[in-house]
Scaffold this motif. Structure first.
Motif, PDB file in Angstrom:
ATOM      1  N   GLU A   1      91.816  41.697 -31.786  1.00 45.86           N
ATOM      2  CA  GLU A   1      91.095  42.408 -32.850  1.00 45.86           C
ATOM      3  C   GLU A   1      89.678  41.871 -32.998  1.00 45.86           C
ATOM      4  O   GLU A   1      88.725  42.644 -33.149  1.00 45.86           O
ATOM      5  N   ARG A   2      89.508  40.551 -32.958  1.00 46.55           N
ATOM      6  CA  ARG A   2      88.161  39.979 -33.074  1.00 46.55           C
ATOM      7  C   ARG A   2      87.266  40.423 -31.933  1.00 46.55           C
ATOM      8  O   ARG A   2      86.089  40.748 -32.136  1.00 46.55           O
ATOM      9  N   LEU A   3      87.801  40.446 -30.724  1.00 49.30           N
ATOM     10  CA  LEU A   3      86.980  40.760 -29.551  1.00 49.30           C
ATOM     11  C   LEU A   3      86.597  42.237 -29.471  1.00 49.30           C
ATOM     12  O   LEU A   3      85.780  42.616 -28.626  1.00 49.30           O
ATOM     13  N   LYS A   4      87.154  43.059 -30.347  1.00 43.73           N
ATOM     14  CA  LYS A   4      86.715  44.457 -30.422  1.00 43.73           C
ATOM     15  C   LYS A   4      85.305  44.578 -30.999  1.00 43.73           C
ATOM     16  O   LYS A   4      84.667  45.621 -30.858  1.00 43.73           O
ATOM     17  N   ASP A   5      84.843  43.510 -31.643  1.00 47.58           N
ATOM     18  CA  ASP A   5      83.485  43.490 -32.200  1.00 47.58           C
ATOM     19  C   ASP A   5      82.515  43.167 -31.070  1.00 47.58           C
ATOM     20  O   ASP A   5      82.127  42.017 -30.868  1.00 47.58           O
ATOM     21  N   HIS A   6      82.111  44.201 -30.312  1.00 51.07           N
ATOM     22  CA  HIS A   6      81.291  43.969 -29.121  1.00 51.07           C
ATOM     23  C   HIS A   6      79.878  43.528 -29.468  1.00 51.07           C
ATOM     24  O   HIS A   6      79.217  42.890 -28.643  1.00 51.07           O
ATOM     25  N   GLU A   7      79.427  43.847 -30.657  1.00 49.71           N
ATOM     26  CA  GLU A   7      78.110  43.360 -31.069  1.00 49.71           C
ATOM     27  C   GLU A   7      78.134  41.849 -31.247  1.00 49.71           C
ATOM     28  O   GLU A   7      77.207  41.142 -30.859  1.00 49.71           O
ATOM     29  N   ARG A   8      79.202  41.346 -31.814  1.00 46.39           N
ATOM     30  CA  ARG A   8      79.346  39.908 -32.027  1.00 46.39           C
ATOM     31  C   ARG A   8      79.755  39.189 -30.734  1.00 46.39           C
ATOM     32  O   ARG A   8      79.400  38.028 -30.522  1.00 46.39           O
ATOM     33  N   TYR A   9      80.528  39.895 -29.902  1.00 48.10           N
ATOM     34  CA  TYR A   9      81.035  39.302 -28.657  1.00 48.10           C
ATOM     35  C   TYR A   9      80.654  40.186 -27.468  1.00 48.10           C
ATOM     36  O   TYR A   9      81.506  40.897 -26.907  1.00 48.10           O
TER      37      TYR A   9
ATOM     38  N   THR B   1      86.261  31.899 -32.168  1.00 44.19           N
ATOM     39  CA  THR B   1      86.122  33.248 -32.710  1.00 44.19           C
ATOM     40  C   THR B   1      86.429  33.284 -34.204  1.00 44.19           C
ATOM     41  O   THR B   1      85.831  34.075 -34.939  1.00 44.19           O
ATOM     42  N   ALA B   2      87.338  32.432 -34.661  1.00 40.98           N
ATOM     43  CA  ALA B   2      87.596  32.366 -36.106  1.00 40.98           C
ATOM     44  C   ALA B   2      86.324  31.993 -36.853  1.00 40.98           C
ATOM     45  O   ALA B   2      86.006  32.560 -37.909  1.00 40.98           O
ATOM     46  N   MET B   3      85.582  31.035 -36.303  1.00 40.45           N
ATOM     47  CA  MET B   3      84.338  30.608 -36.950  1.00 40.45           C
ATOM     48  C   MET B   3      83.258  31.677 -36.852  1.00 40.45           C
ATOM     49  O   MET B   3      82.585  31.989 -37.836  1.00 40.45           O
ATOM     50  N   LEU B   4      83.096  32.259 -35.671  1.00 36.45           N
ATOM     51  CA  LEU B   4      82.050  33.260 -35.494  1.00 36.45           C
ATOM     52  C   LEU B   4      82.324  34.526 -36.297  1.00 36.45           C
ATOM     53  O   LEU B   4      81.393  35.180 -36.770  1.00 36.45           O
ATOM     54  N   SER B   5      83.572  34.869 -36.460  1.00 39.31           N
ATOM     55  CA  SER B   5      83.920  36.117 -37.142  1.00 39.31           C
ATOM     56  C   SER B   5      83.976  35.980 -38.656  1.00 39.31           C
ATOM     57  O   SER B   5      84.059  36.998 -39.350  1.00 39.31           O
ATOM     58  N   ASN B   6      83.941  34.753 -39.164  1.00 37.44           N
ATOM     59  CA  ASN B   6      84.136  34.564 -40.614  1.00 37.44           C
ATOM     60  C   ASN B   6      83.113  33.642 -41.255  1.00 37.44           C
ATOM     61  O   ASN B   6      83.346  33.158 -42.366  1.00 37.44           O
ATOM     62  N   SER B   7      82.001  33.371 -40.590  1.00 39.15           N
ATOM     63  CA  SER B   7      81.079  32.358 -41.113  1.00 39.15           C
ATOM     64  C   SER B   7      79.627  32.833 -41.170  1.00 39.15           C
ATOM     65  O   SER B   7      78.710  32.042 -41.000  1.00 39.15           O
ATOM     66  N   ASP B   8      79.422  34.110 -41.430  1.00 39.27           N
ATOM     67  CA  ASP B   8      78.044  34.579 -41.540  1.00 39.27           C
ATOM     68  C   ASP B   8      77.303  33.906 -42.686  1.00 39.27           C
ATOM     69  O   ASP B   8      76.069  33.841 -42.683  1.00 39.27           O
ATOM     70  N   ASP B   9      78.038  33.420 -43.668  1.00 38.85           N
ATOM     71  CA  ASP B   9      77.418  32.728 -44.796  1.00 38.85           C
ATOM     72  C   ASP B   9      77.553  31.211 -44.680  1.00 38.85           C
ATOM     73  O   ASP B   9      77.296  30.494 -45.637  1.00 38.85           O
TER      74      ASP B   9
ATOM     75  N   SER C   1      82.869  40.056 -24.291  1.00 38.46           N
ATOM     76  CA  SER C   1      84.292  40.197 -24.622  1.00 38.46           C
ATOM     77  C   SER C   1      85.167  40.322 -23.376  1.00 38.46           C
ATOM     78  O   SER C   1      86.289  39.809 -23.354  1.00 38.46           O
ATOM     79  N   ALA C   2      84.688  40.988 -22.325  1.00 40.50           N
ATOM     80  CA  ALA C   2      85.507  41.134 -21.117  1.00 40.50           C
ATOM     81  C   ALA C   2      85.785  39.764 -20.494  1.00 40.50           C
ATOM     82  O   ALA C   2      86.918  39.461 -20.097  1.00 40.50           O
ATOM     83  N   ALA C   3      84.756  38.931 -20.399  1.00 40.45           N
ATOM     84  CA  ALA C   3      84.937  37.590 -19.844  1.00 40.45           C
ATOM     85  C   ALA C   3      85.848  36.750 -20.739  1.00 40.45           C
ATOM     86  O   ALA C   3      86.676  35.967 -20.240  1.00 40.45           O
ATOM     87  N   LEU C   4      85.715  36.916 -22.033  1.00 38.99           N
ATOM     88  CA  LEU C   4      86.558  36.151 -22.951  1.00 38.99           C
ATOM     89  C   LEU C   4      88.011  36.602 -22.868  1.00 38.99           C
ATOM     90  O   LEU C   4      88.929  35.783 -22.975  1.00 38.99           O
ATOM     91  N   ARG C   5      88.235  37.891 -22.667  1.00 38.23           N
ATOM     92  CA  ARG C   5      89.612  38.368 -22.495  1.00 38.23           C
ATOM     93  C   ARG C   5      90.227  37.792 -21.219  1.00 38.23           C
ATOM     94  O   ARG C   5      91.423  37.487 -21.174  1.00 38.23           O
TER      95      ARG C   5
END
Length: 297
Positions: free
Chosen positions: A156-164, A265-273, A167-171
């Motif tokens: 689900e996190r890697l669906k955010d292609h702007e952030r990742y 990914t937990a940090m990148l997806s939840n730490s904009d602040d 994503s293909a390499a990470l998968r």
């Protein structure tokens, strides 16, 4: 914008001062200063030698109870300082702790080159920590479990292609990690949240201490070994890995890389602040992708 979990109870210096004055009047004159406001706990320095840790949200209450229960035994084995909780009572709605202040600079605030001297000490700490867990120590359902249990959240996190954008390499990294042999040994004692924000360095860059044991529990030690990607560049990571010798096999290192991906990914997806944790996640992703066809020990 993806933000840190909101606080259920906001804790101020004044609240901490009142708790200390009412429950530990012998410490009432100690100055109080907020030093950390994490996802789960707020930490205040209390004088020169102590700190106060309080849950900032309801979900963190079981974590501080676990910390209070298991840290004394971990501290007896650890070659470096870890906080040992006290058990003061209070009218604060949740359990909280007065702990020993562990001096040092958080590795998250030090550049990768400045962390290199901590590699051997961190390996020694983990070797002391990773012993078979006693009966009754719980498995954290989000850490130390088979990687496939975490597949849904990572996909689900890697669906955010702007952030990742990679994503293909990470998968592909994730697929390799999930193909590794699952942990077949006894459930081991784990820190569960080992990243540069919870690792303290001395002035010379060596390991000074490890903090924040709220996710302590039992399971696959690969989750803690993921710190090699969150903490070190490639050269230092190889030294870190070699320090374990035959105690850690290649499949465990492959799973550890998968856990590094989960945690980054937990940090990148939840730490904009939270720029500090965002930077840790970004560094981890860069290290994971930079490994290439790495040969694990």
């Amino acid at each position: 914008m993806a933000r840190m979990p909101p606080a259920t109870v906001e804790v101020s210096n004044a609240v901490v001062q009142r708790l200390v004055r009412d429950q530990r009047p012998d410490l009432a004159d100690c100055p109080i200063e907020r030093v950390a406001n994490g996802w789960d706990n707020a930490t205040f320095r209390l004088g020169d030698r102590l700190a106060v840790r309080l849950p900032r949200r309801a979900e963190a209450v079981p974590l501080i109870l676990q910390e209070q229960r298991y840290l004394p035994d971990i501290a007896r084995r650890s070659p470096v300082a870890v906080p040992v909780p006290g058990r003061p009572t209070s009218d604060f709605p949740w359990p909280w702790s007065i702990v020993r202040w562990v001096p040092g600079a958080a590795a998250a605030d030090v550049g990768p080159a400045g962390r290199a001297s901590a590699a051997k000490g961190l390996a020694d700490f983990l070797l002391s920590l990773h012993v078979p867990a006693e009966s009754g120590i719980p498995v954290n359902p989000f850490r130390g479990v088979p990687l496939t249990d975490r597949d849904g959240v990572l996909v689900e996190r890697l669906k955010d292609h702007e952030r990742y954008p990679q994503s293909a390499a990470l998968r592909a990294v994730w697929a390799q990690a999930c193909a590794a042999k699952v942990w077949g040994g006894p459930a081991m004692m784990l820190h569960g949240d080992l990243h540069p924000g919870n690792i303290l360095l001395a002035d010379d860059g060596s390991l000074a201490g490890v903090i924040d044991f709220g996710d302590v529990g039992a399971g696959d030690p690969a989750v803690d070994l993921a710190v090699g990607w969150l903490m070190f560049d490639a050269g230092t990571r190889r030294r870190f890995m070699r320090a374990f010798g035959s105690a850690v096999d290649g499949d465990t290192w492959m799973r550890a890389r998968g856990w590094a991906l989960i945690l980054s990914t937990a940090m990148l997806s939840n730490s904009d602040d939270n720029p500090r944790m965002f930077a840790v996640g970004k560094f981890g992703i860069r290290q994971i992708l930079g490994d290439g066809p790495i040969l694990y020990l």
